[in-house]
Design a protein around this motif. Structure first.
Motif, PDB file in Angstrom:
ATOM      1  N   ALA A 180     122.891  30.830 119.683  1.00  0.00           N
ATOM      2  CA  ALA A 180     124.251  30.476 120.091  1.00  0.00           C
ATOM      3  C   ALA A 180     125.065  29.983 118.898  1.00  0.00           C
ATOM      4  O   ALA A 180     126.248  30.301 118.763  1.00  0.00           O
ATOM      5  CB  ALA A 180     124.208  29.413 121.187  1.00  0.00           C
ATOM      6  N   LYS A 181     124.438  29.208 118.010  1.00  0.00           N
ATOM      7  CA  LYS A 181     125.140  28.715 116.812  1.00  0.00           C
ATOM      8  C   LYS A 181     125.566  29.879 115.922  1.00  0.00           C
ATOM      9  O   LYS A 181     126.677  29.884 115.372  1.00  0.00           O
ATOM     10  CB  LYS A 181     124.232  27.768 116.038  1.00  0.00           C
ATOM     11  CG  LYS A 181     124.029  26.409 116.702  1.00  0.00           C
ATOM     12  CD  LYS A 181     123.111  25.523 115.872  1.00  0.00           C
ATOM     13  CE  LYS A 181     122.905  24.169 116.542  1.00  0.00           C
ATOM     14  NZ  LYS A 181     121.987  23.293 115.764  1.00  0.00           N
ATOM     15  N   GLU A 182     124.685  30.879 115.794  1.00  0.00           N
ATOM     16  CA  GLU A 182     125.030  32.042 114.973  1.00  0.00           C
ATOM     17  C   GLU A 182     126.162  32.846 115.593  1.00  0.00           C
ATOM     18  O   GLU A 182     127.018  33.380 114.886  1.00  0.00           O
ATOM     19  CB  GLU A 182     123.791  32.918 114.783  1.00  0.00           C
ATOM     20  CG  GLU A 182     122.700  32.281 113.932  1.00  0.00           C
ATOM     21  CD  GLU A 182     121.607  33.274 113.568  1.00  0.00           C
ATOM     22  OE1 GLU A 182     121.941  34.437 113.272  1.00  0.00           O
ATOM     23  OE2 GLU A 182     120.432  32.895 113.591  1.00  0.00           O
ATOM     24  N   VAL A 183     126.147  32.937 116.936  1.00  0.00           N
ATOM     25  CA  VAL A 183     127.219  33.671 117.617  1.00  0.00           C
ATOM     26  C   VAL A 183     128.556  32.975 117.435  1.00  0.00           C
ATOM     27  O   VAL A 183     129.586  33.620 117.187  1.00  0.00           O
ATOM     28  CB  VAL A 183     126.885  33.835 119.115  1.00  0.00           C
ATOM     29  CG1 VAL A 183     128.104  34.358 119.882  1.00  0.00           C
ATOM     30  CG2 VAL A 183     125.715  34.797 119.298  1.00  0.00           C
ATOM     31  N   VAL A 184     128.562  31.647 117.548  1.00  0.00           N
ATOM     32  CA  VAL A 184     129.809  30.882 117.348  1.00  0.00           C
ATOM     33  C   VAL A 184     130.305  31.049 115.921  1.00  0.00           C
ATOM     34  O   VAL A 184     131.506  31.235 115.678  1.00  0.00           O
ATOM     35  CB  VAL A 184     129.576  29.389 117.681  1.00  0.00           C
ATOM     36  CG1 VAL A 184     130.803  28.568 117.284  1.00  0.00           C
ATOM     37  CG2 VAL A 184     129.290  29.218 119.169  1.00  0.00           C
ATOM     38  N   THR A 185     129.394  31.008 114.956  1.00  0.00           N
ATOM     39  CA  THR A 185     129.767  31.216 113.560  1.00  0.00           C
ATOM     40  C   THR A 185     130.352  32.612 113.359  1.00  0.00           C
ATOM     41  O   THR A 185     131.355  32.800 112.667  1.00  0.00           O
ATOM     42  CB  THR A 185     128.543  31.032 112.641  1.00  0.00           C
ATOM     43  OG1 THR A 185     128.021  29.716 112.813  1.00  0.00           O
ATOM     44  CG2 THR A 185     128.914  31.248 111.188  1.00  0.00           C
TER      45      THR A 185
END
Length: 387
Positions: free
Chosen positions: A202-207
């Motif tokens: 999820a953090k990578e998707v937000v980034t």
């Protein structure tokens, strides 16, 4: 209660010893007479049955084969209904468009394809996001949420972490959201490390979403996102049959929005598919579908392959010049015809060993799935003229 056989014989032996010689002779004669009577009865009954069967064998065979035919027909009908239900259920699981929240049947005259167009939604801080929409829209909504949290006093990193946490929670609760999340990560993230952690993904998707607003990559928006997520997945998994049907669905949904208000396909022909849909389909969408088929089939399937074969055989983009002979030659070349006749739908080859240009075909069919393939060549001619 089970009586041992040895005990029965023992009791009979003791009883026999108590009888006199005369009684033994009488009982012996009676037993012989009884056995003979039973034997003669069986022989006479067997003879009568044989005589009856020989005299009426045609009727008996007719009844036997009639019952057998009914059983076979019943079994076949049951399997056919089960197969239809299975296909209907499998099609109901797919969703393509976010703006149409109802079930449609797309008819190509004789055949029809059922599709479920309901989207999946997640809620993050009161903002409802449809995960099936184009990633550009999702990225925009994530950026707006980040801005809103920053206005409330959060730092940018804290805002990203908060949104990623909420996104991971939704993914943990909903399998479809989790699948979408990991697909976005695989498509857009530069980090190739494999992971099963929802929060990390999820953090990578937000980034990726925040970086998206600063990129103009076509592959980012047009090829693997939006309408093409499902098609990309199916082709990548070499699920050619499902991808063929998905292609027809995508073209139907996109083109239906492009049809003029006066088009009969918007009124009494709303769910029927024809060349009018290809005529209004945006060229970029037609090319995106073409690219995906070419990419995952290594240049064997797709509209451009069909166009090359069609043109080599003398076909054009005008029905005036396309004779039945050219259509038959094309069918022979791509494997839609065998031994001088069009194949049945069930005989289409959904694997890599199929002839070049064999797929896609669903959007050109105007026959039922239990019939021989009847191709709407006007659709192919419009495609040839537009790519």
């Amino acid at each position: 209660m089970k009586i041992p056989i040895k005990q029965i014989f023992r009791e009979f032996y003791l009883l026999n010893n108590r009888l006199s010689l005369v009684e033994k002779v009488i009982y012996g004669l009676v037993s012989i007479a009884l056995v003979r009577a039973v034997y003669l009865t069986i022989i006479n009954l067997s003879n009568k049955i044989i005589i009856y069967v020989l005299a009426n064998y045609q009727m008996i065979f007719a009844i036997f084969f009639g019952i057998l035919a009914i059983l076979i027909f019943g079994l076949g009908f049951y399997l056919y209904i089960s197969r239809i239900k299975h296909k209907a259920n499998s099609l109901d699981e797919s969703s393509i468009d976010d703006d149409i929240n109802e079930t449609h049947n797309i008819y190509t005259k004789g055949g029809n394809y059922t599709e479920n167009l309901n989207g999946d939604q997640i809620e993050i801080y009161g903002d409802v996001i449809n995960i099936n929409q184009d990633f550009s829209e999702i990225a925009k909504e994530i950026c707006e949420l980040i801005t809103e949290l920053k206005n409330q006093g959060h730092s940018e990193e804290d805002a990203k972490t908060e949104i990623a946490t909420k996104l991971a929670e939704e993914a943990y609760k909903k399998p479809k959201v989790r699948k979408k999340l990991f697909m976005w990560k695989k498509s857009f993230s530069t980090n190739t490390k494999e992971t099963n952690d929802e929060t990390e993904v999820a953090k990578e998707v937000v980034t990726s979403a925040t970086a998206y607003s600063h990129t103009s990559s076509k592959d980012f928006t047009e090829v693997v996102s939006g309408y093409y997520h499902k098609l990309d997945e199916l082709l990548q998994a070499r699920k050619w049959k499902e991808a063929d049907l998905e292609t027809a669905k995508i073209i139907y949904v996109i083109s239906h929005k492009e049809l003029p208000e006066s088009s009969p396909y918007r009124t009494y022909l709303k769910n029927y598919f024809g060349s009018e849909y290809i005529k209004v389909l945006p060229r970029k969408d037609l090319n995106n579908i073409k690219k995906l088929w070419l990419k995952y089939s290594n240049g064997k399937f797709g509209f451009s392959v069909q166009k090359r074969i069609w043109k080599c055989l003398g076909g054009g983009s005008d029905t005036t010049y396309n004779s039945p002979e050219i259509q038959k030659k094309f069918g022979d070349e791509v494997g839609w015809r065998q031994e001088g006749d069009w194949v049945y739908y069930s005989d289409l080859l959904y694997w890599r060993t199929a002839p070049s240009g064999h797929l896609p075909i669903c959007l050109m069919l105007k026959s039922g799935k239990s019939e021989r393939c009847n191709i709407d060549f006007e659709i192919l001619e419009v495609i040839v003229g537009r790519i």
